[in-house]
Design a protein around this motif. Sequence first.
Motif, PDB file in Angstrom:
ATOM      1  N   THR A 152      -0.279  -6.714   5.641  1.00  0.00           N
ATOM      2  CA  THR A 152      -0.902  -6.172   4.438  1.00  0.00           C
ATOM      3  C   THR A 152      -0.015  -6.384   3.220  1.00  0.00           C
ATOM      4  O   THR A 152       1.206  -6.198   3.286  1.00  0.00           O
TER       5      THR A 152
ATOM      6  N   VAL B 102       0.047  -5.045  -0.802  1.00  0.00           N
ATOM      7  CA  VAL B 102      -0.512  -4.138  -1.807  1.00  0.00           C
ATOM      8  C   VAL B 102       0.186  -4.424  -3.118  1.00  0.00           C
ATOM      9  O   VAL B 102       1.419  -4.382  -3.205  1.00  0.00           O
TER      10      VAL B 102
ATOM     11  N   LEU C  75      -5.592  -4.889  -2.553  1.00  0.00           N
ATOM     12  CA  LEU C  75      -5.264  -4.717  -1.141  1.00  0.00           C
ATOM     13  C   LEU C  75      -5.646  -6.005  -0.432  1.00  0.00           C
ATOM     14  O   LEU C  75      -6.817  -6.373  -0.373  1.00  0.00           O
TER      15      LEU C  75
ATOM     16  N   PHE D 118      -3.733   2.239   3.587  1.00  0.00           N
ATOM     17  CA  PHE D 118      -4.267   1.719   2.329  1.00  0.00           C
ATOM     18  C   PHE D 118      -5.755   1.383   2.470  1.00  0.00           C
ATOM     19  O   PHE D 118      -6.540   1.603   1.543  1.00  0.00           O
TER      20      PHE D 118
ATOM     21  N   ARG E  35      -8.978   2.918   0.316  1.00  0.00           N
ATOM     22  CA  ARG E  35     -10.059   2.131  -0.277  1.00  0.00           C
ATOM     23  C   ARG E  35     -11.428   2.621   0.217  1.00  0.00           C
ATOM     24  O   ARG E  35     -12.376   2.746  -0.576  1.00  0.00           O
TER      25      ARG E  35
ATOM     26  N   LEU F 160      -1.100   6.878  -3.803  1.00  0.00           N
ATOM     27  CA  LEU F 160      -1.351   5.714  -4.655  1.00  0.00           C
ATOM     28  C   LEU F 160      -0.735   5.937  -6.027  1.00  0.00           C
ATOM     29  O   LEU F 160      -0.586   7.077  -6.488  1.00  0.00           O
TER      30      LEU F 160
END
Length: 461
Positions: free
Chosen positions: A227, A229, A282, A323, A327, A273
């Motif tokens: 991932t 971010v 993301l 994450f 979302r 966040l």
Amino acid sequence: MDASPDSLAPAVAELVAALPSGVVVATADAVEKYRFDWTHDARAGHPAAVVRAENADHVVATMRWATSHGIPVVPRGAGSGLSGGALAVDGGIVLSTERMRAVEIDAASRVAVVEPGALNVEVKRAAAEHGLWYPPDPSSFEMCSIGGNIATNAGGLCCVKYGVTTDYVLGLDVVLADGTLVTLGGKRVKDVAGLSLLKLFVGSEGTLGVVTRAVLRLVPAQQPPATVVATFPGVAAAADAVIALGRTVRASMVELMDHSSINAVEDHTPMGLNRDAGALLLIQSDAPSAARSDEVAAAVAACEGAGASEVFATDDPAEGELFVRARRLHFTAIEARGHVLPEDVGVPVPQLPALLAAVAEIAIRHDLEIPMVAHAGDGNTHPAIVYPAGDADAERRARLAFDDIMAAAIALGGTITGEHGVGRLKAGSLEAQLGPDVMALNRRVKAALDPHGILNPGSFI
């Protein structure tokens, strides 16, 4: 026919007698919960009864009865739709498939044979027991039904790499308006015999027939993703990063959250966040391990090159899932802020910066909050117009903004819906996108399959 309750009572009594006890309900309390979909749109009608079908025979009997009496039928799955496609109509029947939940996995053929009421998550879980995966991944995957997914050709967070529902539908059993049950396709991966009628029903929003069984293609289980971010000073820079990313990486997820969406989620469920970020991207890669590090490095470079203020990368799936959960919380979080008119417009990816700018201008012009998330990798955005419930002027401005956003998407070569469907909320804008000739062709197909117009009337065609 006269749709007053008294005039419909004999016809409904006939339907009750034709089906097993408990399948048809007509009391006011029982019917009320089937009037609305997730839009809670006040224009929903009052149906005469609800049929909670338990098998295909019940659907066949209902459609034969409806045709004989000229009574409209609104097919309904889990009621999680966001376009008003399952809103009840006055004097009609709601045909619910919620009780049709069977899921059977054929691991050798790599398919799931499912009934329409099965939830997306139930298919995923059943496939996972055999080391397989059903990729279509709407944010509402834990509550939306396969029948609804097929009706709207649903997409989701993974569709940037793995495609949408139609890419996984190999076969359908469909009951037509007159009660005829047809079988289209099957477990065959390749089949070009005859016209592609199978695909005609995917995305038809219950206007052409009622799905009673689906054969869904499965793929090997997804590899644990890495991932990335990235936070940006604004959505324009994030959109530039998406364009750059698409030139080098086939990511399995590219999701965008704007400043308002980030803060809505943090207000609802603190996730850590960055509240100061203008936008968040993301990005995930599920490439084989040898290539994954290269994709992550390319994603980081694309974000940094577009002016990201911070970039974080992890190969810990659990950390990445936090994450993803943030979302997915977007819609739940904004619902807590007021009444929501959900949008679903898409554009070619290079036009994404222009669409985001247009939505921001529309929010200012109509004095509204319009938090936005996007399946940014394929240009599908979800502006959510929020206004106080019961405020008539705010609702008026919200509906103007709703129309303006669709017009902006069309002007940029885009679409009024990427995955939610047209339903009733967007029916007035469909011809502006398609044009009169294509709209007429849609109506000719509808007339051929539903000559009396009883299937989901008012929903786009």
